[in-house]
Design an enzyme around this catalytic site. Structure first.
Site, PDB file in Angstrom:
ATOM      1  CG  HIS A  40      -0.133   0.334   2.481  1.00 24.31           C
ATOM      2  ND1 HIS A  40       0.632  -0.606   3.140  1.00 24.31           N
ATOM      3  CD2 HIS A  40       0.035   1.503   3.154  1.00 24.31           C
ATOM      4  CE1 HIS A  40       1.232  -0.042   4.167  1.00 24.31           C
ATOM      5  NE2 HIS A  40       0.892   1.251   4.195  1.00 24.31           N
ATOM      6  CG  HIS A 126       7.341   5.118   1.179  1.00 22.40           C
ATOM      7  ND1 HIS A 126       6.916   6.206   1.922  1.00 22.40           N
ATOM      8  CD2 HIS A 126       7.377   4.069   2.047  1.00 22.40           C
ATOM      9  CE1 HIS A 126       6.743   5.831   3.172  1.00 22.40           C
ATOM     10  NE2 HIS A 126       7.000   4.532   3.290  1.00 22.40           N
TER      11      HIS A 126
END
Length: 176
Positions: A40, A126
């Site tokens: 995620h 990220h």
């Protein structure tokens, strides 16, 4: 006493599970790999939240999301890096698309106005690939870019069990 949940707002990256797993394999045993079902991109970490706050939180996120429906947007993941203090290795974008930047800023404003305390660090999107990273690891300077479609925003619960941590979506909002 009310139940507390460990929550964050993010974007699902499991559609990239196979290429991300190949990247993990290519990097070798540099730390503990993140499970594919947990890939995620965190937009905002909320921490421990009283379960009774969920309806108001979901309404607030939904109001922000309504201002951010876009036709389509994607994020090009074209750089690798590490957060040495947190001991994680990641893949992320070198360029932040304006729709994602605006969504993060609007969520930050709305959450802060509603009394939430957010991490003061700048937004650095990220996808974490490894935890407990080897301290001497150096990120590759070039990687094959991957494209993450930004189509759904989620409110996730981070739930620990004897089998590890799982990130479970509690609510979702379409961005398309």
């Amino acid at each position: 006493m009310s139940e507390t949940l460990r929550l964050f707002i993010g974007l699902d990256a499991t559609a990239l599970a196979r290429p991300l797993q190949l990247l993990q394999q290519g990097w070798g045993a540099i730390g503990k790999p993140v499970a594919a079902e947990n890939f995620h991109l965190t937009v905002h970490f909320l921490g421990s939240v009283d379960a009774g706050c969920l309806p108001a939180l979901q309404q607030l996120i939904g109001q922000c999301q309504q201002q951010h429906a876009w036709r389509s947007s994607s994020l090009t993941l074209d750089q690798a890096g590490a957060f040495p203090r947190a001991r994680v290795a990641w893949i992320g974008p070198s360029q932040l698309p304006m729709p994602l930047q605006q969504l993060e800023q609007d969520l930050r404003r709305a959450l802060t106005a509603a009394g939430w305390t957010l991490e003061p660090r700048p937004f650095r999107p990220h996808i974490t690939l490894f935890r407990a990273l080897a301290r001497d690891w150096t990120a590759p300077t070039a990687i094959t870019p991957l494209s993450l479609t930004l189509d759904t925003l989620h409110l996730y619960e981070s739930r620990s069990s004897p089998h590890g941590v799982r990130y479970l979506p509690l609510a979702s909002w379409s961005l398309l």
